[in-house]
Design an enzyme around this catalytic site. Structure first.
Site, short mmCIF file in Angstrom:
data_model
loop_
_atom_site.label_atom_id
_atom_site.label_comp_id
_atom_site.label_asym_id
_atom_site.label_seq_id
_atom_site.Cartn_x
_atom_site.Cartn_y
_atom_site.Cartn_z
N TYR A 47 51.02 49.47 51.31
CA TYR A 47 49.49 49.46 51.36
C TYR A 47 50.02 49.78 49.62
CZ TYR A 47 45.44 48.06 54.71
OH TYR A 47 45.29 48.38 54.82
N GLU A 49 46.26 49.68 47.24
CA GLU A 49 45.10 49.95 47.47
C GLU A 49 44.88 50.10 45.45
OE1 GLU A 49 43.02 51.15 49.49
OE2 GLU A 49 42.99 49.97 50.73
N ASP A 193 35.98 26.92 38.31
CA ASP A 193 37.36 27.16 39.49
C ASP A 193 38.32 25.75 39.52
OD1 ASP A 193 38.57 26.78 42.09
OD2 ASP A 193 36.60 27.00 42.77
N THR A 219 42.89 28.94 43.27
CA THR A 219 44.06 29.13 44.38
C THR A 219 45.67 28.63 43.79
OG1 THR A 219 44.14 26.30 45.06
CG2 THR A 219 42.93 28.13 46.02
N LYS A 222 47.91 24.60 46.49
CA LYS A 222 47.76 23.28 45.83
C LYS A 222 48.46 22.90 45.48
CE LYS A 222 42.94 23.93 47.30
NZ LYS A 222 42.23 25.25 47.52
N ARG A 228 50.01 30.67 50.05
CA ARG A 228 47.69 30.42 49.83
C ARG A 228 47.34 31.75 49.49
NH1 ARG A 228 46.49 26.64 52.87
NH2 ARG A 228 44.46 27.42 52.69
N1 DSN Z 1 39.37 23.99 52.03
C1 DSN Z 1 40.37 23.18 50.29
C2 DSN Z 1 40.14 22.38 49.75
O1 DSN Z 1 41.16 21.53 50.75
O2 DSN Z 1 39.58 20.82 48.76
C3 DSN Z 1 38.97 24.07 49.52
O3 DSN Z 1 38.29 25.19 49.69
#
Ligand code: DSN
Length: 423
Positions: A47, A49, A193, A219, A222, A228
């Site tokens: 933990y 925080e 974003d 994110t 990707k 993730r």
């Molecule tokens: N679910 C993601 C995507 O596939 O683009 C976006 O959050």
């Protein structure tokens, strides 16, 4: 040592599924073994925080070091001066930004989900559309390109406090400079974003939103090819637009407002195992190997788009500048839902996707979205893209012939053995 046979059997099955098929979901990728090792490490027990040096728990000396490594590497990767690596996901990162800079009911302007935007950019079924008052811009019907004139008109009419740019299924680059100019004229903050193209942006293959946008979220899983998770970044710090003051009465900086909006605002303890995995992936993304990889992602997407167009597929905006493309299947007389199911039978994984001005529901859709990030990690190049498109087309053309689809699946499973996950 491993006792839970049932769950580990499923994990093994999923590994086989991921390995034997052609992964075309634009938001997915395969992480390295060291990223997986960190994500499954003892750090999950801790933990922590708060932020490094300012935690609410003891025993944080080592995770402090790890989180600082992650922050420093991320700053280097995007030439950012402030970052927060704690958001559990892109959605959490966006939630924190909105909590930090908006009051409930404030107006936000985002890219329409039905045109390629994201749920967290103001959709009525998401917190962003329930807590804030959302309005949208979209793409032009004639060419599928973002309609900056419409964006400007809506911004002037609605006077949003926040303009969000970024998308989950838009294959073109963004004019962040123009969006910032529009935002300045209505005194709005700009959030970019970059969840999808962040890897391409990090290595200079697309316009840099940090040059113009106040706040950037992404994110990490990707094109960035990490675990993730989510991140928030700024190149410059600003005064907090809500005018929040510190207990001593000083105006808080935007960075401190955003840090507080992540924790305690929207999250509890950060996932230090994931932060360690993020740190590793940021260093990987700074490497020459990754540069070669991300260049190839872009080349592969271009080649896939070219081959699809040659086979009569209608790609929204007629091509791609990043890692993905959105295909309108109406002229092929097939819905996105059928395409997803049929390709799935041949171990080609895609997702059905709304196309701009779609007449079908989100559960059916007229389109499919595909991307090159995952198959490029498997070592595929332009030559292989031709074969991938050949298989996609053959399966869709033979959608009523189970025998042919089974044969293609077998061929694909055999072919994918040549592209191992870990070399
Ligand atoms: N679910 C993601 C995507 O596939 O683009 C976006 O959050």
């Amino acid at each position: 040592m491993i006792k839970d046979k049932l769950v580990f059997e499923y994990i093994e099955k999923e590994k086989i599924r991921q390995t034997q098929g052609i992964e075309l979901i634009a938001s997915e990728n395969y992480v390295s073994e060291q990223v997986m090792a960190a994500a499954g490490s003892v750090l999950t027990n801790k933990y922590a925080e708060g932020l490094p040096g300012k935690r609410y728990y003891g025993g944080c000396e080592i995770v402090d070091e790890i989180e600082d490594v992650a922050r420093n590497r991320l700053k280097k990767l995007f030439d950012a001066n402030w970052v927060n690596v704690q958001p559990h996901s892109g959605a959490q990162a966006n939630a924190a930004v909105m909590l930090g800079i908006l009051n409930p009911g404030d107006k936000i302007l985002g890219f329409d989900l039905a045109h390629g935007g994201h749920l967290t950019h103001g959709s009525s079924v998401n917190f962003s559309g329930k807590i804030y008052s959302s309005c949208f811009y979209g793409v032009k019907k004639n060419n599928g390109l973002l309609d900056y004139n419409q964006l400007e008109k809506v911004a002037f009419k609605e006077k949003p406090k926040l303009i969000i740019c970024g998308a989950s299924s838009y294959s073109r680059d963004w004019d962040y400079k123009k969006i910032r100019e529009i935002a300045d004229s209505v005194s709005a903050i700009v959030l970019a974003d970059i969840a999808h193209p962040s890897g391409l942006i990090a290595r200079g293959l697309l316009n840099d939103p940090l040059d113009h946008c106040h706040i950037v979220t992404s994110t990490t899983h990707k094109t960035l090819r990490g675990p993730r998770g989510g991140i928030i970044m700024m190149r410059n710090d600003y005064d907090n637009p809500l005018g929040t003051k510190s207990p001593k009465g000083n105006l808080k900086s935007l960075s401190s407002v955003l840090d507080s909006a992540v924790f305690p605002g929207t999250q509890g303890g950060p996932l230090e195992h994931i932060i360690a995995a993020k740190a590793i992936s940021f260093e990987e993304a700074l490497s020459d190997n990754y540069m070669q990889y991300i260049l190839q992602v872009k080349k592969n997407a271009k080649m896939m788009a070219k081959c699809l167009i040659e086979k009569g597929y209608n790609i929204i905006s007629n091509g791609t500048e990043n890692h993905l493309m959105l295909i309108d299947l109406s002229n092929k007389d097939i819905t996105g839902k059928v395409a997803e199911n049929t390709l799935g039978k041949a171990d080609i994984t895609i997702n059905k996707n709304m196309v701009p001005f779609d007449k079908e529901s989100p559960f059916i859709t007229s389109g499919m979205r595909i991307g090159s990030a995952a198959i490029t990690t498997r070592g595929m190049k332009e030559k292989e893209m031709k074969k991938v498109v050949f298989y996609v087309d053959e399966v869709l053309k033979n959608r009523n012939n189970e025998k042919i689809i089974r044969e293609i699946k077998k061929e694909i499973n055999k072919w994918m053995v040549d592209y191992p996950l870990f070399k």
